[in-house]
Scaffold this motif. Structure first.
Motif, PDB file in Angstrom:
ATOM      1  N   LEU A   1       0.835  -1.207   0.000  1.00 43.18           N
ATOM      2  CA  LEU A   1       0.000   0.000   0.000  1.00 43.18           C
ATOM      3  C   LEU A   1       0.865   1.250   0.000  1.00 43.18           C
ATOM      4  O   LEU A   1       0.520   2.256  -0.638  1.00 43.18           O
TER       5      LEU A   1
ATOM      6  N   MET B   1      -2.632   5.330 -13.707  1.00 43.39           N
ATOM      7  CA  MET B   1      -3.480   4.277 -14.277  1.00 43.39           C
ATOM      8  C   MET B   1      -2.740   2.949 -14.322  1.00 43.39           C
ATOM      9  O   MET B   1      -3.271   1.926 -13.920  1.00 43.39           O
TER      10      MET B   1
ATOM     11  N   ALA C   1      -0.374   2.565 -10.264  1.00 44.33           N
ATOM     12  CA  ALA C   1      -1.230   2.515  -9.085  1.00 44.33           C
ATOM     13  C   ALA C   1      -2.485   1.706  -9.361  1.00 44.33           C
ATOM     14  O   ALA C   1      -2.991   1.005  -8.497  1.00 44.33           O
ATOM     15  N   GLY C   2      -3.011   1.791 -10.578  1.00 42.64           N
ATOM     16  CA  GLY C   2      -4.313   1.187 -10.844  1.00 42.64           C
ATOM     17  C   GLY C   2      -4.252  -0.246 -11.294  1.00 42.64           C
ATOM     18  O   GLY C   2      -5.195  -1.002 -11.051  1.00 42.64           O
ATOM     19  N   ALA C   3      -3.198  -0.659 -11.981  1.00 42.56           N
ATOM     20  CA  ALA C   3      -3.208  -2.021 -12.528  1.00 42.56           C
ATOM     21  C   ALA C   3      -2.124  -2.896 -11.907  1.00 42.56           C
ATOM     22  O   ALA C   3      -2.411  -3.958 -11.367  1.00 42.56           O
TER      23      ALA C   3
ATOM     24  N   VAL D   1      -2.489  -3.514  -8.199  1.00 43.44           N
ATOM     25  CA  VAL D   1      -3.628  -4.391  -7.900  1.00 43.44           C
ATOM     26  C   VAL D   1      -3.203  -5.849  -8.070  1.00 43.44           C
ATOM     27  O   VAL D   1      -3.533  -6.715  -7.258  1.00 43.44           O
TER      28      VAL D   1
ATOM     29  N   LEU E   1      -1.073  -6.795  -5.076  1.00 43.81           N
ATOM     30  CA  LEU E   1      -1.919  -7.064  -3.912  1.00 43.81           C
ATOM     31  C   LEU E   1      -2.628  -8.404  -4.078  1.00 43.81           C
ATOM     32  O   LEU E   1      -2.749  -9.177  -3.128  1.00 43.81           O
ATOM     33  N   PHE E   2      -3.082  -8.657  -5.293  1.00 44.95           N
ATOM     34  CA  PHE E   2      -3.770  -9.907  -5.586  1.00 44.95           C
ATOM     35  C   PHE E   2      -2.876 -11.086  -5.217  1.00 44.95           C
ATOM     36  O   PHE E   2      -3.281 -12.011  -4.517  1.00 44.95           O
TER      37      PHE E   2
ATOM     38  N   MET F   1      -2.229 -11.361  -1.459  1.00 36.70           N
ATOM     39  CA  MET F   1      -3.376 -11.875  -0.725  1.00 36.70           C
ATOM     40  C   MET F   1      -3.669 -13.318  -1.069  1.00 36.70           C
ATOM     41  O   MET F   1      -4.233 -14.048  -0.257  1.00 36.70           O
TER      42      MET F   1
ATOM     43  N   ARG G   1      -1.363 -15.917   4.300  1.00 37.38           N
ATOM     44  CA  ARG G   1      -1.179 -14.699   5.091  1.00 37.38           C
ATOM     45  C   ARG G   1      -0.167 -14.977   6.189  1.00 37.38           C
ATOM     46  O   ARG G   1      -0.391 -15.811   7.047  1.00 37.38           O
TER      47      ARG G   1
ATOM     48  N   SER H   1      -9.843   2.937 -12.155  1.00 37.04           N
ATOM     49  CA  SER H   1      -9.007   1.789 -11.837  1.00 37.04           C
ATOM     50  C   SER H   1      -8.556   1.822 -10.383  1.00 37.04           C
ATOM     51  O   SER H   1      -8.162   0.801  -9.838  1.00 37.04           O
ATOM     52  N   LEU H   2      -8.644   2.988  -9.744  1.00 36.71           N
ATOM     53  CA  LEU H   2      -8.324   3.046  -8.319  1.00 36.71           C
ATOM     54  C   LEU H   2      -9.489   2.560  -7.467  1.00 36.71           C
ATOM     55  O   LEU H   2      -9.333   2.317  -6.273  1.00 36.71           O
TER      56      LEU H   2
ATOM     57  N   VAL I   1     -10.857  -0.130  -7.203  1.00 42.04           N
ATOM     58  CA  VAL I   1     -10.761  -1.488  -6.678  1.00 42.04           C
ATOM     59  C   VAL I   1     -10.141  -1.509  -5.283  1.00 42.04           C
ATOM     60  O   VAL I   1     -10.391  -2.412  -4.509  1.00 42.04           O
ATOM     61  N   TYR I   2      -9.360  -0.469  -4.941  1.00 45.61           N
ATOM     62  CA  TYR I   2      -8.629  -0.539  -3.686  1.00 45.61           C
ATOM     63  C   TYR I   2      -9.538  -0.615  -2.474  1.00 45.61           C
ATOM     64  O   TYR I   2      -9.255  -1.350  -1.530  1.00 45.61           O
TER      65      TYR I   2
ATOM     66  N   VAL J   1     -10.692  -4.214  -2.215  1.00 43.49           N
ATOM     67  CA  VAL J   1      -9.614  -5.160  -1.891  1.00 43.49           C
ATOM     68  C   VAL J   1      -9.137  -4.958  -0.456  1.00 43.49           C
ATOM     69  O   VAL J   1      -8.950  -5.922   0.293  1.00 43.49           O
ATOM     70  N   LEU J   2      -8.981  -3.697  -0.070  1.00 38.97           N
ATOM     71  CA  LEU J   2      -8.491  -3.434   1.284  1.00 38.97           C
ATOM     72  C   LEU J   2      -9.509  -3.867   2.321  1.00 38.97           C
ATOM     73  O   LEU J   2      -9.149  -4.447   3.349  1.00 38.97           O
TER      74      LEU J   2
ATOM     75  N   GLY K   1     -11.635  -6.236   1.987  1.00 37.24           N
ATOM     76  CA  GLY K   1     -11.601  -7.692   2.020  1.00 37.24           C
ATOM     77  C   GLY K   1     -10.405  -8.205   2.788  1.00 37.24           C
ATOM     78  O   GLY K   1     -10.520  -9.141   3.577  1.00 37.24           O
ATOM     79  N   TYR K   2      -9.275  -7.550   2.606  1.00 39.78           N
ATOM     80  CA  TYR K   2      -8.077  -8.009   3.298  1.00 39.78           C
ATOM     81  C   TYR K   2      -8.154  -7.705   4.796  1.00 39.78           C
ATOM     82  O   TYR K   2      -7.887  -8.559   5.634  1.00 39.78           O
TER      83      TYR K   2
ATOM     84  N   ASN L   1     -10.071  -9.709   7.866  1.00 38.42           N
ATOM     85  CA  ASN L   1      -9.574 -10.954   8.446  1.00 38.42           C
ATOM     86  C   ASN L   1     -10.663 -12.015   8.432  1.00 38.42           C
ATOM     87  O   ASN L   1     -10.947 -12.654   9.440  1.00 38.42           O
TER      88      ASN L   1
ATOM     89  N   LEU M   1     -12.081 -11.844   2.177  1.00 33.18           N
ATOM     90  CA  LEU M   1     -10.859 -11.905   1.378  1.00 33.18           C
ATOM     91  C   LEU M   1     -11.173 -12.398  -0.021  1.00 33.18           C
ATOM     92  O   LEU M   1     -10.681 -11.854  -1.024  1.00 33.18           O
TER      93      LEU M   1
ATOM     94  N   GLY N   1     -12.653  -9.676  -1.966  1.00 29.76           N
ATOM     95  CA  GLY N   1     -11.638  -8.728  -2.420  1.00 29.76           C
ATOM     96  C   GLY N   1     -10.848  -9.263  -3.595  1.00 29.76           C
ATOM     97  O   GLY N   1     -10.591  -8.542  -4.568  1.00 29.76           O
ATOM     98  N   LEU N   2     -10.503 -10.551  -3.526  1.00 29.45           N
ATOM     99  CA  LEU N   2      -9.734 -11.148  -4.627  1.00 29.45           C
ATOM    100  C   LEU N   2     -10.552 -11.132  -5.909  1.00 29.45           C
ATOM    101  O   LEU N   2     -10.054 -10.783  -6.985  1.00 29.45           O
TER     102      LEU N   2
ATOM    103  N   SER O   1     -10.602  -7.670  -7.376  1.00 34.17           N
ATOM    104  CA  SER O   1      -9.391  -7.194  -8.050  1.00 34.17           C
ATOM    105  C   SER O   1      -9.267  -7.837  -9.421  1.00 34.17           C
ATOM    106  O   SER O   1      -8.965  -7.158 -10.401  1.00 34.17           O
ATOM    107  N   ALA O   2      -9.538  -9.149  -9.523  1.00 38.09           N
ATOM    108  CA  ALA O   2      -9.438  -9.802 -10.830  1.00 38.09           C
ATOM    109  C   ALA O   2     -10.476  -9.241 -11.797  1.00 38.09           C
ATOM    110  O   ALA O   2     -10.188  -8.959 -12.959  1.00 38.09           O
TER     111      ALA O   2
ATOM    112  N   ILE P   1      -9.634  -5.521 -12.962  1.00 38.98           N
ATOM    113  CA  ILE P   1      -8.507  -5.489 -13.906  1.00 38.98           C
ATOM    114  C   ILE P   1      -8.983  -5.952 -15.284  1.00 38.98           C
ATOM    115  O   ILE P   1      -8.657  -5.356 -16.312  1.00 38.98           O
TER     116      ILE P   1
END
Lengths: 166, 463
Positions: free
Chosen positions: A33, A60, A63-65, A68, A71-72, A75, A79, B167-168, B170-171, B174-175, B177-178, B181, B186, B189-190, B193-194, B197
Motif C-alpha cells: 500500500l 493508471m 497505481a491502478g493495474a 492491484v 496485492l492480488f 493476498m 497470510r 481503476s483506483l 478497486v482498492y 480489496v483493502l 476484504g483483506y 480478516n 478476502l 476482495g480477490l 481485483s481480478a 482489472i
C-alpha cells in the motif's frame, strides 16, 4: 518559497514517506500500500511538472493495474502477518548506508550543485497527450514499434508459460 | 460574465484566490447533487425492484394520517402520502444509530481507511465530466456561462483521468476484504481485483474508439464532436456516438464494463450474498457500511454521467441540431432558435435525466439477470469484450481514414468490408477451435435417480 515549491515539497515528502514505508514496514500488504501511495503521489509530481500524460499513465498503469496485481498475489499467498526478523542485525546495512550516501553526493555534485534547484526546463506543453503522441509517431516511431513487438512477445510468452495445453 | 472572467483569471476582487474559489464552487456543484440524490436513488432502486418483482416496496414511510380531532378542519381524517420518499431518511437514521461493531482481529488501520478509499474514486471520477453545454447557441466554443462552472477541470487527459480514477476504485474493495480478516471477505476482495482489472481493459478500448473518432480526449470536445452532423452528412441530426455503428458497439462494451466496474448485479461477485455472505463488507456495520453503499451509488451515478457524455451527446436533450435547422428552415427559424436556447439552458436537467435513465438501466438489469458464474465473468471479459473492443478500434480507424479520403460513402463501405472480414475470420476461428481441440466439454447435468438400488448416473444426452 513559491506556491509551486511548497506543493512540490509536500508531494515529495509524501512520496518519500511512501517509499520508506515500502522497505521499513514488515506487513507485506501495508508495504504494498505504501508503494501505491508512492506511485500515486509520483503521478501528482508529474502533473506539477506540466506532464499530465505521463502523470495519468503513472496512476493508471502503476497505481491502478500493476499494484492491484501485486496485492492480488500477496493476498493469494498464505497470510503470514509480519515477516520474521533476523536475530542479529544485517551486516549489509552499513554497506547500504555508505552506497546510498555516495549516490546522494553524486546526484548533488552532478545535478543540483551545477544547475541549482530550478523549475522544469522543458518546452511549454511538452507533456500534453498531443505532444507525446506526435513525438511517439514521428521521432520515436521505430522504438515505439519495437517496444510494441516486444510486448506482444511478452504476452505470447506468458500464455505459453501459463497454459499447459493450447 | 465579466466578473466571472475576472474571477477565473485572478484579476477580480479576490485576486489570486479567484481561480481557487471558482474551483471549489465547481467541485461543490458536482458533488453536492450526487450527495443529495443518493438517498433518492436508494428509494428509487427499492421501489423499481419491487415493481419489477411484483411487490409494492417501501411506500409507507412519511405517510401522515391526521386524527379526527386535528385543529385544522380541512385536514381531519385525511392522509398525506409521500410514496415512501422518507424511507431513505429512516434508513440513514437507522444506520447512524446501529452498533458500530469492529471485529477483534482486523487490521485496524486498513480496516478504517478502506471505506474512505472506496468513496474517493466514486466522487473524483467526474472531475473532467461536463454536466452542461459549454457553448452558447450560435456562438463560439466556451462562450456559455456554464463553461465557468463545469467541468471541474477541463484538462487534456479527460478520458484517461476517468479511466485512471476508476481503476483506483478497486482498492476500497480489496483493502476491505483483506483487513476484515475473514475468508469470505478476502475472497470477495480477490474476486473484485481480478474482475476490475479484466474489465478495465475492455472499457479503455471502448472509450478509445470514441476518442479516435472525435480526435480529442477532452470530454467537452467529445460532446462537441457529437453535436456535429450525423455520420457527417445528415445535417439536422446530432452525431451521438451511440447512433454511429462503431459507437453502438463501443457503447455496449462500455455499459457492460461499467456495470462490472461498479460491482453491480449481474457482476456483483465480490459481494455475492449466497456464496460470500456479503463479500468484502461482511465485517462492516453502521456508518462504515453506509459509506461503501454510498460509494457504490455515487459510482453508478458518475459512470452513468460518463456514458451520457461520451455516448449520449452530453447535455443535449434531443439529438437535433437546432441551430442548423433554424438556418435550413427559415420559415420555422424562430421556433428552432427558441429550442436551441431551451436546449442550452435545460442542459443540466437533460444531463441529469440521462444519468437517471442510466441508473434505471442499472436497476433494470439487476432485477432481470442472474449473477454470472466466475468463469463466465472471466470469459465474457477476456474472450468476448476485449477482442470485440480491439476489432472495433481497428474498424474506427478504418472508418475515420476512409471517411476523410472518400467521404461518408467510403466510411460505410469500409464498415461493410470490415464486417465481412471479421465475420469470415470469426467463423474460421470458431471452426478451427472446434476441430483442433477436443476442447470445451459441455457440462452434462448429473441427474439423481431415486430408485432403491441407489444413485445411478443418467446420460444427459438420452434424457
Amino acid at each position: 518559497m513559491s506556491a509551486s515549491e511548497i506543493g512540490f515539497l509536500a508531494l515529495a515528502l509524501l512520496a518519500v514517506i511512501g517509499a520508506a514505508g515500502v522497505v521499513l514496514i514488515d506487513n507485506p500488504v501495508r508495504s504494498a500500500l505504501c508503494l501505491v501511495l508512492n506511485f500515486f503521489v509520483l503521478g501528482f509530481i508529474y502533473f506539477t511538472l506540466g506532464a499530465p500524460m505521463i502523470g495519468i499513465t503513472q496512476i493508471m498503469v502503476y497505481a491502478g493495474a500493476i499494484m492491484v496485481l501485486f496485492l492480488f498475489v500477496i493476498m493469494m499467498l498464505k497470510r503470514q502477518g509480519a515477516m520474521a526478523k533476523p536475530d542479529k542485525p544485517d551486516s549489509r546495512l552499513g554497506l547500504a548506508v555508505v552506497l546510498g550516501l555516495a549516490l546522494a553526493v553524486t546526484v548533488y555534485a552532478t545535478v543540483i550543485a551545477p544547475q541549482g534547484v530550478t523549475l522544469p526546463l522543458g518546452i511549454k506543453d511538452y507533456g500534453t497527450p498531443q505532444a507525446v503522441g506526435v513525438s511517439l509517431f514521428t521521432n520515436f516511431v521505430w522504438p515505439f514499434e519495437v517496444v510494441s513487438v516486444l510486448l506482444l512477445v511478452g504476452i505470447v510468452g506468458s500464455i505459453m508459460l501459463a497454459k499447459r495445453r493450447i | 460574465m465579466d466578473w466571472l472572467i475576472a474571477l477565473r483569471d485572478g484579476t477580480g476582487p479576490l485576486g489570486q484566490w479567484g481561480p481557487i474559489v471558482l474551483g471549489v464552487i465547481r467541485v461543490l456543484l458536482f458533488v453536492v447533487p450526487i450527495l443529495t440524490l443518493v438517498p433518492g436513488l436508494i428509494w428509487w432502486e427499492r421501489r423499481l425492484l419491487s415493481w419489477m418483482q411484483d411487490r409494492i416496496g417501501p411506500n409507507r414511510t412519511g405517510t401522515i394520517t391526521f386524527p379526527e380531532s386535528f385543529p385544522l378542519a380541512g385536514l381531519r381524517g385525511k392522509k398525506v402520502r409521500t410514496f415512501g420518499l422518507l424511507q431513505p431518511i429512516a434508513d440513514g437514521v437507522k444506520l447512524f444509530f446501529k452498533e458500530d461493531a469492529t471485529p477483534a482481529a482486523v487490521d485496524r488501520l486498513v480496516y478504517f481507511t478502506a471505506p474512505a478509499v472506496a468513496l474517493f474514486p466514486a466522487f473524483a471520477l467526474g472531475g473532467t465530466l461536463p454536466i452542461a453545454s459549454l457553448r452558447y447557441p450560435f456562438e463560439a466554443a466556451g462562450s456559455g456561462i456554464f463553461a465557468f462552472f463545469t467541468p471541474v477541470a477541463n484538462v487534456d487527459i479527460g478520458i484517461l483521468y476517468v479511466l485512471a480514477i476508476s481503476s483506483l476504485g478497486v482498492y476500497g474493495v480489496v483493502l476491505a476484504g483483506y483487513a476484515s480478516n475473514n475468508k469470505y471477505s478476502l475472497m470477495g476482495g480477490l474476486r473484485a481485483s481480478a474482475q476490475l482489472i479484466s474489465y478495465e481493459l475492455a472499457m479503455a478500448m471502448s472509450l478509445a474508439c470514441v476518442v479516435m473518432a472525435s480526435g480529442s480526449m477532452k470530454i467537452p470536445d467529445i460532446v462537441a464532436f457529437q453535436e456535429g452532423p450525423l455520420w457527417g452528412f445528415v445535417n439536422g441530426v446530432q452525431n451521438w456516438a451511440i447512433f454511429t455503428p462503431y459507437g453502438l458497439v463501443a457503447a455496449v462494451i462500455f455499459v457492460i464494463c461499467m456495470i462490472a466496474e461498479t460491482n453491480r448485479a449481474p457482476f456483483d461477485l465480490p459481494e455475492a450474498e449466497n456464496e460470500l455472505i456479503a463479500g468484502y463488507h461482511t465485517e462492516y456495520s453502521s456508518m462504515k457500511f453506509a459509506v461503501f453503499f454510498m460509494g457504490e451509488y455515487a459510482a453508478m451515478f458518475v459512470f452513468s454521467g460518463v456514458f451520457a457524455a461520451v455516448f449520449l451527446g452530453g447535455a443535449n436533450l434531443m439529438p437535433f441540431r437546432w441551430e442548423q435547422l433554424s438556418s435550413d428552415f427559415p420559415a420555422m427559424a424562430g421556433l428552432f432558435r427558441g429550442l436551441a436556447y431551451a436546449n442550452y439552458w435545460l442542459g443540466p436537467v437533460a444531463f441529469l435525466a440521462k444519468q437517471a435513465a442510466g441508473i434505471t438501466f442499472f436497476i433494470w438489469l439487476r432485477a432481470t439477470l442472474p449473477r454470472l458464474r466466475y468463469d463466465q465473468l472471466m470469459n465474457l471479459g477476456w474472450k468476448s469484450l476485449l477482442p470485440m473492443g480491439v476489432a472495433n478500434f481497428i474498424v474506427v480507424g478504418l472508418w475515420v481514414v476512409c471517411t476523410q479520403m472518400f467521404g461518408p460513402a467510403g466510411g460505410f463501405a469500409s464498415l461493410l468490408g470490415a464486417f465481412v472480414v471479421l465475420f469470415v475470420l470469426y467463423t474460421n476461428l470458431v471452426g478451427a477451435a472446434k476441430t483442433s481441440t477436443p476442447g470445451i466439454q459441455k457440462r452434462g447435468i448429473k441427474m439423481v435417480d431415486p430408485t432403491p438400488q441407489g444413485v445411478t448416473m443418467v446420460d444427459p444426452n438420452k434424457v
